[in-house]
Design an enzyme around this catalytic site. Sequence first.
Site, short mmCIF file in Angstrom:
data_model
loop_
_atom_site.label_atom_id
_atom_site.label_comp_id
_atom_site.label_asym_id
_atom_site.label_seq_id
_atom_site.Cartn_x
_atom_site.Cartn_y
_atom_site.Cartn_z
N LYS A 245 25.40 63.11 66.95
CA LYS A 245 26.71 63.22 66.33
C LYS A 245 27.49 61.32 66.00
O LYS A 245 26.50 60.15 66.59
CB LYS A 245 27.49 62.95 68.29
CG LYS A 245 28.95 62.43 68.41
CD LYS A 245 29.72 62.45 69.66
CE LYS A 245 30.92 61.64 69.75
NZ LYS A 245 31.55 61.44 71.20
N ASP A 250 35.80 55.97 67.89
CA ASP A 250 36.55 57.13 68.80
C ASP A 250 37.33 56.18 69.38
O ASP A 250 37.21 55.80 70.39
CB ASP A 250 35.36 57.66 69.67
CG ASP A 250 35.74 58.80 69.89
OD1 ASP A 250 37.35 59.48 70.29
OD2 ASP A 250 35.60 59.68 71.33
N LYS A 257 42.21 56.47 74.11
CA LYS A 257 41.90 56.15 75.42
C LYS A 257 42.67 54.84 75.86
O LYS A 257 43.51 53.91 74.97
CB LYS A 257 40.64 55.74 74.71
CG LYS A 257 39.45 56.77 74.64
CD LYS A 257 37.89 56.15 73.57
CE LYS A 257 36.90 57.34 73.80
NZ LYS A 257 36.79 57.65 74.74
N ASP A 268 29.73 54.86 69.55
CA ASP A 268 30.05 56.89 69.11
C ASP A 268 29.61 57.30 68.30
O ASP A 268 28.57 58.69 68.10
CB ASP A 268 31.46 57.07 69.59
CG ASP A 268 31.83 58.31 70.45
OD1 ASP A 268 31.30 58.78 70.95
OD2 ASP A 268 32.16 59.02 70.11
N ASP A 327 40.36 63.84 73.09
CA ASP A 327 38.93 62.72 73.64
C ASP A 327 37.47 63.58 73.38
O ASP A 327 36.99 62.57 73.56
CB ASP A 327 39.19 62.03 74.49
CG ASP A 327 38.37 60.52 74.31
OD1 ASP A 327 37.56 60.14 73.64
OD2 ASP A 327 38.32 59.73 75.20
N GLU A 329 35.77 65.63 71.33
CA GLU A 329 36.05 65.66 70.09
C GLU A 329 34.21 65.32 69.89
O GLU A 329 33.79 66.37 68.69
CB GLU A 329 36.33 64.49 69.22
CG GLU A 329 35.77 62.93 68.90
CD GLU A 329 35.01 62.19 70.12
OE1 GLU A 329 36.02 62.37 70.79
OE2 GLU A 329 34.15 61.67 69.74
N ARG A 331 32.28 67.27 70.94
CA ARG A 331 31.59 68.05 70.99
C ARG A 331 31.85 69.59 70.01
O ARG A 331 31.32 69.83 69.72
CB ARG A 331 32.32 68.98 72.18
CG ARG A 331 33.35 69.47 73.15
CD ARG A 331 33.50 69.48 74.27
NE ARG A 331 33.76 68.29 74.97
CZ ARG A 331 33.49 68.04 76.08
NH1 ARG A 331 34.03 68.85 76.94
NH2 ARG A 331 33.37 67.04 76.87
N1 BES Z 1 32.76 59.13 73.34
C1 BES Z 1 33.20 59.76 74.51
C2 BES Z 1 32.09 59.89 75.90
C3 BES Z 1 31.38 57.98 75.94
C4 BES Z 1 32.57 57.46 77.47
C5 BES Z 1 30.62 57.39 75.35
C6 BES Z 1 32.58 56.70 77.23
C7 BES Z 1 30.29 56.62 75.80
C8 BES Z 1 30.94 55.87 76.44
C9 BES Z 1 33.24 61.34 74.12
O1 BES Z 1 33.85 61.28 73.09
C10 BES Z 1 34.39 61.46 75.23
O2 BES Z 1 35.63 60.59 75.00
N2 BES Z 1 34.50 61.97 76.10
C11 BES Z 1 35.56 62.42 76.92
C12 BES Z 1 35.83 63.98 77.65
C13 BES Z 1 37.10 64.38 77.36
C14 BES Z 1 38.10 63.27 77.50
C15 BES Z 1 36.62 66.13 79.27
C16 BES Z 1 35.13 61.53 77.71
O3 BES Z 1 33.77 61.12 78.82
O4 BES Z 1 35.60 60.82 79.16
ZN ZN Z 2 33.20 60.64 71.36
ZN ZN Z 3 36.10 61.28 72.78
#
Ligand code: BES
Ligand code: ZN
Ligand code: ZN
Length: 482
Positions: A245, A250, A257, A268, A327, A329, A331
């Site tokens: 990824k 992000d 966020k 990210d 967010d 994204e 996946r």
């Molecule tokens: N890149 C983030 C995950 C992440 C969070 C990595 C903190 C490192 C530190 C990912 O894209 C994300 O934002 N995931 C969301 C998913 C949710 C919206 C279902 C998350 O983990 O909050």
């Molecule tokens: Zn991300």
């Molecule tokens: Zn994200």
Amino acid sequence: MLFSISDKNINSFNGDITLIFVVNGNFEHVNVQDKELLEKISFKAEQDEVFHLVEKQRLYVGVSSLDTGLLRSASAAAIRSIFGKSAYKHLSMAPCENLDEHSIQAICEGILLGNYCFTRYKSKPIISNLEKVTIYLKDCSNPAEKEAIQNAINNADIIANATNFSRDIVNTTPDDCYPEILAQIANELCKNSALECNILKIKELEQQKMNAILAVARASRHDPCVIHLMHKPTNPKYVVTLVGKGLTYDSGGLSLKPSASMVNMKSDKSGAAAVLGIMKAIGELDLPIEVHGFIGAVENMIGGDAYKPDDVLYAKNGKTIEVRNTDAEGRLVLADVLSYAQQEVNADYIYDFATLTGACIVALGAYTIGIMGNSDAPKTLLKNASIPSGEIVTELHFNRFLKKLIKSEIADISNVSSSPYGGAITAGLFLSEFIEEENKDKWTHLDIAGPAFVEHTWGENPHGGSGAGVRLMVNLLQNLAK
Ligand code: BES
Ligand code: ZN
Ligand code: ZN
């Protein structure tokens, strides 16, 4: 850094500083005067505890046992304590009982990883002056043992440098490291090695119907790309596909966020950085394994053209995805890149690396990689590589109840779960929808969101990108090559 081994008496050493391990609180081999002094200052030789005896140029470090992970961590702690001190250019390591090649490799890795510092944005950087390390061995008269140790040093050098290379990529800011730059880094890798590279730009992504990655990229001023790096030896023992990824930033997109969660989202792209680091190491080690590294490089931003919650995307494999949160994204990007990787390469094993979910950090803490998949075989390889590489992995199991949570009313699948719990696993289950039936047993997803970015120094990892996944996967591939 130049490493060499010596069977001379360490008293003949005329370098600048000597590193001495005190193992399990045993001070027996410590010089009598030093021992008194160490007692006076209450040096207990606890794991990673360092004492620098400046007048005698000796650096004592505690290590709880001769475990490779502990040796790596203690060596890094010791080196960090003399970082930037210009007097120390040549270090010797005092001989220690029972050090086999694995221990020597761990120590050399610790030295190189502990000596890392990201200085690109410092106007007056403090840099390391350490140039040379001489390792004094109790006995290295046996040529086979000597060769094994030389080999271990060479491995350490390649693996630690690849990890530091990956750290540099993660630490570089989104303004200096966007998708095109990741592609440049990949191309650069090929210039000095037998690696090959193919970059898919926007036109090719459209031709390949990779609409999910294209949707994520839409609000960014930087075009996305997919990078395909290849290491193709003749008569390979196995074929392995790696997918990373590469979110160079992000922001969360329209599901923006909160400010505090956005900080450090330059990390990210750690999955991409891991794949680049692994490919660099594999090229240098010239392993008899065919390795393909795929990266989805893209930036998730906001704007009038941004993809939206409520959109339905047509992924490369024909499945439709309801976007309920922009967010989630990573996946979406991986869905397309995993499909493309399976179309291009018929691999024996498929591993993807992603900072995919905050939920994985909640579940496992900041030090552990979550591994998920439908089959034991690729996971077992990871578990076997965990201890020797010093990277912690824990399995998170899929189950049919969690799978129901990513159902969509209007599309084939939703990009987020309907429950706030179990988010690391529901993300893994989402990815498994993009693994072809014939590949289900070959694939494992690695959620590296916890260890990829270090807030507070731990073990051999300083603040910032850790290079998570590099040591683990290189060890796995070396095991496959045996
Ligand atoms: N890149 C983030 C995950 C992440 C969070 C990595 C903190 C490192 C530190 C990912 O894209 C994300 O934002 N995931 C969301 C998913 C949710 C919206 C279902 C998350 O983990 O909050
Ligand atoms: Zn991300
Ligand atoms: Zn994200």
